[in-house]
Design a protein around this motif. Structure first.
Motif, PDB file in Angstrom:
ATOM      1  N   ARG A 159       9.787   2.353   4.322  1.00 30.70           N
ATOM      2  CA  ARG A 159       9.063   3.609   4.122  1.00 30.70           C
ATOM      3  C   ARG A 159       9.991   4.820   4.225  1.00 30.70           C
ATOM      4  O   ARG A 159      10.923   4.827   5.018  1.00 30.70           O
ATOM      5  CB  ARG A 159       7.974   3.704   5.216  1.00 30.70           C
ATOM      6  CG  ARG A 159       7.203   5.004   5.270  1.00 30.70           C
ATOM      7  CD  ARG A 159       6.067   4.865   6.267  1.00 30.70           C
ATOM      8  NE  ARG A 159       5.542   6.163   6.644  1.00 30.70           N
ATOM      9  CZ  ARG A 159       4.249   6.414   6.842  1.00 30.70           C
ATOM     10  NH1 ARG A 159       3.363   5.467   6.723  1.00 30.70           N
ATOM     11  NH2 ARG A 159       3.861   7.618   7.187  1.00 30.70           N
ATOM     12  N   GLN A 205       1.404   2.874  -3.375  1.00 32.01           N
ATOM     13  CA  GLN A 205       0.287   3.657  -3.905  1.00 32.01           C
ATOM     14  C   GLN A 205       0.140   4.982  -3.156  1.00 32.01           C
ATOM     15  O   GLN A 205      -0.236   6.002  -3.721  1.00 32.01           O
ATOM     16  CB  GLN A 205      -1.032   2.864  -3.802  1.00 32.01           C
ATOM     17  CG  GLN A 205      -1.213   1.818  -4.892  1.00 32.01           C
ATOM     18  CD  GLN A 205      -0.384   0.565  -4.650  1.00 32.01           C
ATOM     19  OE1 GLN A 205      -0.433  -0.021  -3.584  1.00 32.01           O
ATOM     20  NE2 GLN A 205       0.407   0.155  -5.638  1.00 32.01           N
ATOM     21  N   GLU A 206       0.444   4.948  -1.848  1.00 29.60           N
ATOM     22  CA  GLU A 206       0.245   6.136  -1.005  1.00 29.60           C
ATOM     23  C   GLU A 206       1.399   7.134  -1.093  1.00 29.60           C
ATOM     24  O   GLU A 206       1.338   8.202  -0.484  1.00 29.60           O
ATOM     25  CB  GLU A 206       0.071   5.699   0.458  1.00 29.60           C
ATOM     26  CG  GLU A 206      -1.208   4.897   0.686  1.00 29.60           C
ATOM     27  CD  GLU A 206      -1.210   4.173   2.030  1.00 29.60           C
ATOM     28  OE1 GLU A 206      -0.197   4.266   2.768  1.00 29.60           O
ATOM     29  OE2 GLU A 206      -2.209   3.510   2.329  1.00 29.60           O
ATOM     30  N   GLY A 207       2.470   6.765  -1.809  1.00 31.26           N
ATOM     31  CA  GLY A 207       3.611   7.665  -1.947  1.00 31.26           C
ATOM     32  C   GLY A 207       4.598   7.611  -0.793  1.00 31.26           C
ATOM     33  O   GLY A 207       5.532   8.410  -0.724  1.00 31.26           O
ATOM     34  N   HIS A 208       4.414   6.663   0.146  1.00 30.19           N
ATOM     35  CA  HIS A 208       5.363   6.532   1.259  1.00 30.19           C
ATOM     36  C   HIS A 208       6.606   5.739   0.869  1.00 30.19           C
ATOM     37  O   HIS A 208       7.580   5.705   1.623  1.00 30.19           O
ATOM     38  CB  HIS A 208       4.691   5.848   2.458  1.00 30.19           C
ATOM     39  CG  HIS A 208       3.632   6.679   3.109  1.00 30.19           C
ATOM     40  ND1 HIS A 208       3.871   7.967   3.546  1.00 30.19           N
ATOM     41  CD2 HIS A 208       2.328   6.416   3.392  1.00 30.19           C
ATOM     42  CE1 HIS A 208       2.757   8.453   4.077  1.00 30.19           C
ATOM     43  NE2 HIS A 208       1.805   7.545   3.993  1.00 30.19           N
ATOM     44  N   ALA A 253       0.818  -1.215   0.000  1.00 28.05           N
ATOM     45  CA  ALA A 253       0.000   0.000   0.000  1.00 28.05           C
ATOM     46  C   ALA A 253       0.857   1.272   0.000  1.00 28.05           C
ATOM     47  O   ALA A 253       0.476   2.275  -0.613  1.00 28.05           O
ATOM     48  CB  ALA A 253      -0.933  -0.002   1.212  1.00 28.05           C
ATOM     49  N   TYR A 254       2.010   1.248   0.675  1.00 32.16           N
ATOM     50  CA  TYR A 254       2.860   2.448   0.727  1.00 32.16           C
ATOM     51  C   TYR A 254       3.286   2.907  -0.673  1.00 32.16           C
ATOM     52  O   TYR A 254       3.561   4.089  -0.881  1.00 32.16           O
ATOM     53  CB  TYR A 254       4.116   2.188   1.562  1.00 32.16           C
ATOM     54  CG  TYR A 254       3.915   2.138   3.061  1.00 32.16           C
ATOM     55  CD1 TYR A 254       2.705   2.489   3.658  1.00 32.16           C
ATOM     56  CD2 TYR A 254       4.957   1.754   3.896  1.00 32.16           C
ATOM     57  CE1 TYR A 254       2.549   2.441   5.034  1.00 32.16           C
ATOM     58  CE2 TYR A 254       4.810   1.706   5.275  1.00 32.16           C
ATOM     59  CZ  TYR A 254       3.602   2.050   5.844  1.00 32.16           C
ATOM     60  OH  TYR A 254       3.462   2.013   7.203  1.00 32.16           O
ATOM     61  N   ARG A 307       8.908   4.189  -2.841  1.00 35.92           N
ATOM     62  CA  ARG A 307       9.000   4.097  -4.304  1.00 35.92           C
ATOM     63  C   ARG A 307      10.247   3.299  -4.683  1.00 35.92           C
ATOM     64  O   ARG A 307      11.185   3.183  -3.903  1.00 35.92           O
ATOM     65  CB  ARG A 307       9.036   5.496  -4.938  1.00 35.92           C
ATOM     66  CG  ARG A 307      10.249   6.334  -4.583  1.00 35.92           C
ATOM     67  CD  ARG A 307      10.259   7.635  -5.373  1.00 35.92           C
ATOM     68  NE  ARG A 307       9.144   8.496  -5.021  1.00 35.92           N
ATOM     69  CZ  ARG A 307       9.144   9.346  -3.995  1.00 35.92           C
ATOM     70  NH1 ARG A 307      10.209   9.440  -3.208  1.00 35.92           N
ATOM     71  NH2 ARG A 307       8.116  10.100  -3.737  1.00 35.92           N
TER      72      ARG A 307
END
Ligand SMILES: [Zn+2]
Length: 338
Positions: free
Chosen positions: A117, A52-55, A49-50, A57
């Protein structure tokens, strides 16, 4: 030094990169052992999920269940750390916000998570840089295998404690993976009668080999009163099932995460007078876990199926069992192996 880097979903390389330099407040660790976990597999598949959430890459260097020896320290760090065997808290709060000041750095909105993260490189490398404030000393009786099991253990210990079970209580754990088995071990050590519910006969046979006699599938789960139910699965339907199965006035603990919303009916929660607890992170449970391993009260080493080198990590993340792997759910990495 060598490091395992995920460059894109299902794309990876073992790269030669510069040795990290200790920034002020940081320590450099010579990595001894790293656990591969479900979160790492989610990154490998690009589903975490991180992302998609930008936490987080790509590229990303994974590895948040680790132990090693401090080899260097930066400015402002006590030099007596050098030579000490340590593991580290995954959660690195900013240290200044309201949550951090209240001791809840593991839910700091600005936090980095080692290997997970905020661009903080993980332990799948020869060396790792982390803040010295995140380090926890390992006693000699906690060997490298145990040391790399402190992080999943801390999560599990917190889940077992949240279930509030001891002598005379019956606990059901949903999902006999690493976390579920660790929860079962901590609850058993606390005196509880522990039951496990799983899908595959192999995983239940393995739980049985660890001394858990009450292992079930949905087809044969007995209708016993369970004082607490811990969901350590990744099945979206099981959080609601946990609430079905728990005794009135009991406790449900949610530590597993599904890939889809996993809803419960709060009418059932209220009408059964059940307490529900969510658990994220090992942070508040790390020291108690180290103590339980050091005394032998809990010994999770049989969970480790194989120990591989950095070159085999990609295949392990893709779900391939290493040659000669045992029946346990956990794969460990020793970066010194080639
Ligand atoms: Zn904070």
């Amino acid at each position: 030094m060598r490091a395992f880097v995920l460059t894109a979903p299902r794309e990876y390389a073992v790269q030669e990169i510069p040795v990290p330099v200790a920034a002020p407040g940081e320590a450099i660790i010579d990595v001894e052992r790293v656990g591969v976990c479900g979160t790492d597999v989610e990154f490998f598949n690009g589903e975490m999920a991180y992302l998609q959430e930008g936490h987080a890459r790509f590229p990303i260097r994974l590895g948040h269940e680790w132990c090693g020896t401090v080899s260097r320290v930066g400015d402002g760090v006590d030099p007596t750390w050098i030579g000490r065997r340590v593991m580290g808290d995954t959660m690195l709060g900013d240290g200044v916000c309201r949550r951090c000041r209240r001791g809840h750095h593991h839910v700091c909105a600005q936090r980095q998570e080692v290997g997970v993260r905020g661009g903080r490189a993980g332990a799948l490398a020869d060396k790792l840089a982390v803040p010295a404030t995140s380090l926890h000393l390992l006693p000699d009786t906690v060997d490298p295998v145990l040391g790399a099991l402190v992080e999943p253990g801390g999560n599990s210990l917190r889940a077992a404690r949240a279930a509030r079970v001891g002598l005379g209580h019956r606990l059901l754990v949903l999902g006999p993976g690493t976390i579920g088995l660790l929860v079962a071990m901590f609850a058993r050590a606390a005196g509880a009668e522990v039951h496990l519910l799983g899908l595959s006969q192999e995983s239940l046979d393995f739980a049985h080999s660890l001394g858990f006699d009450h292992v079930w599938t949905e087809a044969d789960l007995p209708g016993l009163p369970f004082d607490a139910v811990v969901d350590a699965s990744n099945a979206a339907a099981l959080p609601a099932r946990a609430l079905d199965l728990v005794e009135p006035a009991g406790r449900v603990v949610y530590i597993g995460l599904a890939g889809a919303p996993s809803r419960i009916d709060t009418r059932a929660l209220a009408l059964k007078d059940v307490t529900a607890v969510g658990i994220l992170s090992a942070s508040p449970g790390l020291d108690e876990t180290i103590a339980a391993y050091a005394t032998g009260e809990v010994d999770p080493r049989p969970l480790v199926a194989a120990t591989i080198g950095l070159d085999q990590v990609g295949l392990a993340l893709a779900g391939e069992r290493p040659a000669g792997a045992g029946p346990g759910p956990k794969i460990h990495v020793d970066p010194r192996l080639t």
